[in-house]
Design a protein around this motif. Structure first.
Motif, short mmCIF file in Angstrom:
data_model
loop_
_atom_site.label_atom_id
_atom_site.label_comp_id
_atom_site.label_asym_id
_atom_site.label_seq_id
_atom_site.Cartn_x
_atom_site.Cartn_y
_atom_site.Cartn_z
N GLU A 185 0.81 -1.21 0.00
CA GLU A 185 0.00 0.00 0.00
C GLU A 185 0.85 1.27 0.00
OE1 GLU A 185 0.99 -0.87 4.23
OE2 GLU A 185 0.38 -2.05 2.48
N LYS A 186 2.10 1.15 0.43
CA LYS A 186 2.98 2.33 0.47
C LYS A 186 3.62 2.60 -0.89
CE LYS A 186 4.26 1.45 5.29
NZ LYS A 186 5.39 1.20 6.22
N ILE A 187 3.88 1.54 -1.66
CA ILE A 187 4.56 1.69 -2.94
C ILE A 187 3.53 2.04 -4.00
CG2 ILE A 187 6.10 0.60 -4.60
CD1 ILE A 187 6.99 -1.33 -2.41
N GLN A 188 3.78 3.11 -4.74
CA GLN A 188 2.79 3.67 -5.67
C GLN A 188 3.10 3.32 -7.13
OE1 GLN A 188 0.10 5.52 -4.17
NE2 GLN A 188 1.11 4.46 -2.49
N SER A 189 3.54 2.09 -7.39
CA SER A 189 3.94 1.71 -8.74
C SER A 189 3.02 0.65 -9.31
CB SER A 189 5.37 1.15 -8.72
OG SER A 189 5.43 -0.09 -8.04
N ALA A 190 3.12 0.46 -10.63
CA ALA A 190 2.36 -0.60 -11.29
C ALA A 190 2.80 -1.96 -10.79
CB ALA A 190 2.54 -0.50 -12.80
N PHE A 191 4.12 -2.11 -10.55
CA PHE A 191 4.64 -3.37 -10.01
C PHE A 191 3.96 -3.71 -8.68
CE2 PHE A 191 7.46 -5.71 -7.22
CZ PHE A 191 7.96 -6.73 -8.03
N ARG A 197 1.42 -6.84 -7.67
CA ARG A 197 1.73 -7.76 -6.57
C ARG A 197 0.62 -7.73 -5.51
NH1 ARG A 197 4.34 -11.75 -5.99
NH2 ARG A 197 5.79 -11.26 -4.29
N HIS A 198 0.10 -6.55 -5.25
CA HIS A 198 -0.97 -6.39 -4.27
C HIS A 198 -2.21 -7.17 -4.70
CE1 HIS A 198 -2.74 -3.27 -1.19
NE2 HIS A 198 -2.85 -4.51 -0.78
N TRP A 199 -2.43 -7.27 -5.99
CA TRP A 199 -3.57 -8.01 -6.53
C TRP A 199 -3.30 -9.50 -6.70
CZ3 TRP A 199 -4.28 -3.85 -10.87
CH2 TRP A 199 -4.90 -2.73 -10.33
N ALA A 223 -5.26 2.35 -0.73
CA ALA A 223 -4.67 1.08 -1.20
C ALA A 223 -4.72 0.02 -0.12
CB ALA A 223 -3.23 1.32 -1.65
N GLY A 224 -4.49 0.42 1.14
CA GLY A 224 -4.52 -0.54 2.22
C GLY A 224 -5.91 -1.10 2.48
N LEU A 225 -6.93 -0.28 2.31
CA LEU A 225 -8.31 -0.71 2.58
C LEU A 225 -8.96 -1.41 1.39
CD1 LEU A 225 -9.60 2.44 4.51
CD2 LEU A 225 -9.13 0.18 5.48
N THR A 226 -8.61 -1.01 0.17
CA THR A 226 -9.34 -1.48 -1.00
C THR A 226 -8.45 -2.14 -2.07
OG1 THR A 226 -9.11 0.59 -2.25
CG2 THR A 226 -10.94 0.44 -0.68
N LEU A 283 -2.34 12.37 0.27
CA LEU A 283 -3.00 12.28 1.57
C LEU A 283 -3.81 10.99 1.70
CD1 LEU A 283 -3.57 13.92 4.22
CD2 LEU A 283 -5.61 14.79 3.07
N LEU A 284 -4.25 10.45 0.56
CA LEU A 284 -5.19 9.32 0.57
C LEU A 284 -4.62 8.02 0.03
CD1 LEU A 284 -8.17 11.34 -0.99
CD2 LEU A 284 -7.77 10.91 1.44
N SER A 285 -3.56 8.09 -0.75
CA SER A 285 -3.13 6.92 -1.54
C SER A 285 -2.82 5.70 -0.68
CB SER A 285 -1.91 7.29 -2.39
OG SER A 285 -0.86 7.79 -1.59
N ARG A 286 -2.10 5.88 0.42
CA ARG A 286 -1.73 4.72 1.24
C ARG A 286 -2.95 4.09 1.90
NH1 ARG A 286 2.86 4.94 5.90
NH2 ARG A 286 3.98 5.88 4.12
N SER A 287 -3.81 4.90 2.50
CA SER A 287 -4.97 4.34 3.20
C SER A 287 -5.95 3.71 2.23
CB SER A 287 -5.66 5.44 4.02
OG SER A 287 -6.02 6.53 3.20
#
Length: 409
Positions: free
Chosen positions: A261-267, A271-273, A369-372, A363-367
């Motif tokens: 959730e912290k890393i903002q890349s396509a990679f 991986r998150h998916w 990604a972590g939730l959804t 402000l929102l990207s990490r949270s």
């Protein structure tokens, strides 16, 4: 189209008064949160047992090792962690790895000449001032300092004790100077080698734009930095650096040690998916090649330079598999050059709303990604890059159409 849709399309909702109000509100809230966090800490360690300035602890520890003549130990996780604990009087603080090239030890050593709190203050204040000075130079308007200081990525970066303000200052400064002082711009680009993952597309842009003096200056700067580090620290430290890259790639990036959730890349999104490493790298490579093609076309074209600069800044964030939410301070460079172009030539449909989204997304990207698992930062950056290319094409079409009407008249 609904009223909301019309407002988003025109950007009429984003008035000057609202921009100032939102900026002041966010600035006040984040400063209050930071002051409260420090006030509730136990000395230099926060309520979660992490050092104040978290990631800066690895910089400071590496600096101490450098001053002790043991710089290479910073690339050995157990020894680096031991020094991080020693900095905090033996407290069991978490490990924060040192991943920078050897020439960055000079900066680390400077901070380590002061007590930890003083080194952190020097690190944060100097980088913030450099960032603000460059942003103000790019867009010399009264509201620039307020809006760029309130940019949420700045506070994510400060909270992590990170160096993204330096990165934004170097890239923004280079792009600001490249047409008037190409050699100086090249030196600034060379200094960006301390974050090599953000330099993937810079050579593509410079070659496509035939910026040969800047290329020469950047190359000379990197060679000089390497030579100085060899002379000061020896060759063993470079060997240790290259060995440590395996740990960085496998544990921090591929296994998600930092957190998807912290890393903002396509990679990271892949991986998150649930994608395997090979598939994730394929996705990232396809994106990087697409970005390179777009940058090459744009920089060899006669498009406005502000659009070229904006696209390169956003593409530099998108091209690397390892970009964290605090690195989104660099998105300020993309935003401000686009805004400068829009203020000079007018804004087109959806541009103001996308720029506002890019300003708010750190402000929102990490949270989110972590939730959804939705990579909001990645989506907004890709939208901004695509919109920049679209604006360049639209401006070119308008210019061609204007010439045709003049010819017919």
């Amino acid at each position: 189209m609904t009223t909301l849709g019309c407002a988003l399309r025109s950007g009429a909702w984003l008035t000057g008064a609202r921009i100032k109000t939102y900026s002041w509100l966010l600035l006040a809230l984040t400063i209050a949160a930071m002051v409260g966090w420090i006030a509730l800490s136990d000395g230099l360690v926060d309520r979660n047992g992490k050092p104040i300035g978290t990631d800066f602890s690895n910089v400071y520890a590496a600096g101490v090792l450098t001053l002790q003549g043991k710089a290479g130990d910073a690339y050995d996780p157990p020894r680096q962690h031991a020094m991080e604990k020693a900095v905090f009087d033996g407290r069991d603080v978490p490990f924060f790895g040192w991943h920078y090239p050897p020439f960055f030890f000079a900066i680390a050593a400077i901070t380590a000449m002061l007590p930890y709190a003083g080194g952190l203050a020097l690190w944060v204040v100097s980088s913030l001032l450099a960032y603000l000075a460059v942003m103000r130079a790019i867009l010399p308007r009264p509201e620039t300092l307020l809006v760029t200081a309130a940019f949420p990525a700045v506070f994510v970066n400060i909270g992590h004790g990170q160096n993204a303000c330096f990165t934004a200052a170097l890239l923004g400064g280079a792009l600001l100077l490249i047409e008037r002082r190409p050699w100086t711009a090249g030196v600034l680009i060379g200094l960006l080698a301390y974050k090599p993952q953000f330099g993937v597309l810079i050579p593509v842009a410079l070659v496509a734009g035939a910026r040969w003096p800047t290329i020469a200056a950047a190359g000379a700067t990197v060679v000089t930095l390497i030579a100085i580090s060899f002379a000061a620290l020896g060759s063993d430290v470079w060997h240790a650096f290259f060995q440590s890259m395996t740990f960085t790639q496998s544990v921090v990036l591929e296994q998600g040690g930092t957190g998807w959730e912290k890393i903002q890349s396509a990679f990271s999104a892949a991986r998150h998916w649930g994608a395997d490493i090979g598939t994730a790298y394929t996705v990232q490579t396809i994106l990087a090649l697409s970005l390179a093609a777009g940058i090459a076309w744009l920089w060899q074209s006669d498009a406005a330079f502000d659009l070229k600069a904006s696209a390169l800044a956003s593409a530099s964030l998108l091209a690397t598999p390892y970009v964290l939410d605090y690195d989104l301070v660099v998105a300020a460079v993309a935003i401000i050059f686009f805004v400068r172009h829009g203020l000079a030539h007018g804004f087109r449909d959806y541009e103001l709303s996308v720029l506002a989204a890019a300003w708010m997304v750190p402000l929102l990207s990490r949270s989110v990604a972590g939730l959804t698992t939705i990579p909001l930062g990645l989506i907004v950056l890709m939208t901004l890059f695509a919109l920049t290319l679209h604006r360049a094409l639209a401006d070119r079409t308008s210019e061609i159409g204007g010439h045709a009407r003049i010819a017919q008249a």
